[in-house]
Design a protein around this motif. Sequence first.
Motif, short mmCIF file in Angstrom:
data_model
loop_
_atom_site.label_atom_id
_atom_site.label_comp_id
_atom_site.label_asym_id
_atom_site.label_seq_id
_atom_site.Cartn_x
_atom_site.Cartn_y
_atom_site.Cartn_z
N GLU A 22 0.77 -1.29 0.01
CA GLU A 22 -0.08 0.06 -0.22
C GLU A 22 1.02 1.30 -0.09
N GLN A 23 0.18 2.21 -0.60
CA GLN A 23 0.82 3.55 -0.60
C GLN A 23 0.02 4.57 0.11
N LEU A 24 0.70 5.89 0.57
CA LEU A 24 0.05 6.76 1.10
C LEU A 24 -0.27 7.97 0.14
N TYR A 25 -1.59 8.19 -0.16
CA TYR A 25 -2.20 9.12 -1.11
C TYR A 25 -2.34 10.26 0.01
N PHE A 73 -0.33 13.63 -3.92
CA PHE A 73 1.14 13.14 -4.31
C PHE A 73 1.14 11.77 -3.51
N VAL A 74 1.98 10.73 -3.69
CA VAL A 74 2.12 9.65 -2.96
C VAL A 74 3.26 9.40 -2.33
N VAL A 75 3.07 8.70 -1.04
CA VAL A 75 4.43 8.31 -0.47
C VAL A 75 4.39 7.26 0.01
N PRO A 76 5.65 6.43 0.44
CA PRO A 76 5.43 5.16 1.24
C PRO A 76 4.66 5.37 2.52
N PRO A 77 3.84 4.51 2.88
CA PRO A 77 3.10 4.59 4.25
C PRO A 77 4.32 4.53 5.34
N VAL A 161 -1.22 13.28 -9.61
CA VAL A 161 -0.68 12.37 -8.84
C VAL A 161 0.95 12.44 -8.95
N ARG A 162 1.69 12.46 -8.12
CA ARG A 162 3.19 12.95 -8.43
C ARG A 162 4.00 11.84 -7.88
N GLY A 163 5.08 11.61 -8.53
CA GLY A 163 6.05 10.77 -7.82
C GLY A 163 5.76 9.31 -7.67
N ILE A 164 4.97 8.77 -8.56
CA ILE A 164 4.61 7.47 -8.36
C ILE A 164 4.89 6.67 -10.02
N PRO A 165 6.11 6.54 -10.26
CA PRO A 165 6.50 5.91 -11.51
C PRO A 165 5.82 4.55 -11.68
N ASP A 166 5.54 3.99 -10.52
CA ASP A 166 4.98 2.45 -10.75
C ASP A 166 3.56 2.66 -11.05
N VAL A 167 2.72 3.66 -11.06
CA VAL A 167 1.37 3.79 -11.44
C VAL A 167 1.10 3.36 -12.73
N SER A 168 1.84 3.34 -13.63
CA SER A 168 1.40 3.09 -14.99
C SER A 168 1.41 1.37 -15.21
N ILE A 169 1.77 0.72 -14.15
CA ILE A 169 1.76 -0.56 -14.38
C ILE A 169 0.33 -0.73 -14.92
N ASN A 170 0.19 -1.78 -15.69
CA ASN A 170 -1.11 -2.33 -16.19
C ASN A 170 -1.80 -1.55 -17.30
N SER A 171 -1.30 -0.19 -17.33
CA SER A 171 -1.64 0.48 -18.44
C SER A 171 -1.36 0.06 -19.75
N VAL A 172 -1.97 0.48 -20.77
CA VAL A 172 -1.71 -0.12 -22.13
C VAL A 172 -1.19 1.08 -22.90
#
Length: 619
Positions: A22-25, A73-77, A161-172
């Motif tokens: 989980e991440q902290l939004y 933005f998102v940071v690790p919890p 949404v900033r600083g979350i390079p992994d959010v594009s996982i699953n996107s086509v």
Amino acid sequence: MGTGSSKNADGGSHAGEEREDEQLYVSLKMEKYKLKGELIPHVYGSVPLVGSWDSSKALSMERESTSTWELSFVVPPNHETLDFKFLLKPKYSSAPAIVEEGPNRLLTGGHLQGDTRLAIFRLSADEVLEYPVFIKADRVSPFDLAASWRAYQENLQPSTVRGIPDVSINSVPETDIENGSSVCLELDLEHYVVPAPSTSTNSGLVYAANMAETPRSLTCSGVFSISDGSVNPSHSLKDSGVSVDRPAPIKEMEIVVPDPARVYSGSGMVESKSVGTFSPLQKQDSHRGILVDRGVGSPRLVKSASSTTFSLDLKLNTETKNPMPAAAGAVAAGAIADQMLGPKEDRHLAIVLVGLPARGKTFTAAKLTRYLRWLGHDTKHFNVGKYRRLKHGVNQSADFFRGDNEEGVEARNEVAALAMEDMISWMQEGGQVGIFDATNSTRRRRNMLMKMAEGKCKIIFLETICNDERIIERNIRLKIQQSPDYAEEPDYEAGLRDFKNRLTNYEKVYEPVEEGSYIKMIDMVSGLGGIIQVNNISGYLPGRIVFFLVNTHLTPRPILLTRHGESLDNVRGRIGGDTVIRYGQAHSRELSRVLVQLLGSPSTADTVACAGRNKCWSM
Ligand SMILES: Nc1ncnc2c1ncn2[C@@H]1O[C@H](COP(=O)(O)OP(=O)(O)O)[C@@H](O)[C@H]1O
Ligand SMILES: O=P(O)(O)OC[C@H]1O[C@@](CO)(OP(=O)(O)O)[C@@H](O)[C@@H]1O
């Protein structure tokens, strides 16, 4: 409004569970802020994500509404500490930024420290600005983040949404969308196991003949006297051996169901343009084109401009604009039949099956009965085999069915006449469509039936012909398993031999239908085409029956239902709605490819993938 943190951010996430992935939004809002010159609200803080206290790297807030500004933005919890502050920063000039008064705001391990609900900015000694701020921190899964990321992309808005390079996982990726490939989809589908169809549409246990009408007249069989190998029921069929041909056929047309692999686009074909409606061509007397769409993969019926030949085009129409569900298609077919074949007739109709044993007569009779009942027509299925079994028992050997066995022929004609008698009586009580199921394999037998029907009901012969030896062999084996005739035969092979002998006996005397009104279904069972010949057919119900037979499927096959490709609403986590399916195009193409791979050929399954306003027909 003031500083706050969500329940989840307070450590109460999922009943105390903390998941590693989980991440902290973090969502920050500043309210009631009207632009002050070129000053824009920003945020900066202790970690690189928010500029490492370098105001030139501060993150700009975005205007959410007239006076509300927003940044997330998102940071690790488990982020040790995040100190941050609001600041007002000139948009263009390099004039110094104005940082909010008071101590740093502190986010530790997802928990917000302090309770400062106002951001206070001192512009000068006597000018102070105060704005309510709202701070929220939520634990979110990478999946939610990905969805959120895509939602922003779809809205064509700059992401907040900033600083979350992994959010594009699953996107086509864009290129994949265009090329129609989707890795995720492929992974999901290729593990899908298509359930094997049962070997029989009768499901092996229920023999359709058993469901046919219970003979009511067997108790009064004495009214029949049999002579000369023909039957003389109480109606006196003196001329039963005489051909009672109807007036010459008005016209003959042939409906050809081609192999779908063969594409019919030859010259002279007039194609209907619209779906489920009348083609403009129908208005022209000599060029009446018709088209029925029952949904995905449904055949399109087109008529030659120059001849009386109807061709059924099984090729799939992927450009269908207004696809129609099966029921609506059936109604439209009826309406089309009305137009094509004349006014509704207020007559009783007898569909008399004709065909050698194991040609699908009982199967077709049962299916047609169900269909006509579903349409609301009072329909009954009369199976002569059932009468024969009741009157003469289930243990008749192949000899009983020999054409030169006078006794046998008489006995069979007798039960056939009994069944016909029952059917006519039922019609006189109000019944509408009787389906008369026997081999009726000789002209003489058919003449007898036509005589009995005279003035009482109209007869249409429905002949099923099959030339595929493999299918016949399969059908024979099914018959041995299903027919009560062999239920008491312990030796399967002996039963098989006897049934084959019975078949041979029938073959010796078989006379294909050439008289009266008839429909011939020739090799329709393989699923790869076939021919339907229609002679001297007119009227509302016959028209519907023809359409049903043209469209019906005789082989077991899987029907796969699939959800539509991802819609914009799906990305936002909403069900329903009517948003575009940008990824749906890629989805449908990929689905089609994988299913062809799984099933072998598009004709073995119809797949519908539909979504919102964009319908995707996959196969
Ligand atoms: N038009 C057809 N041609 C050949 N076989 C068919 C057809 N329609 C259905 N069948 C298959 O034939 C099998 C045996 O059919 P059945 O109706 O008992 O034959 P019949 O009544 O002609 O003796 C059915 O289980 C079905 O799978
Ligand atoms: O009298 P015909 O026209 O031969 O048809 C009825 C006969 O057809 C058979 C042929 O095998 O039909 P069914 O398969 O429906 O049982 C016999 O059972 C039945 O007695």
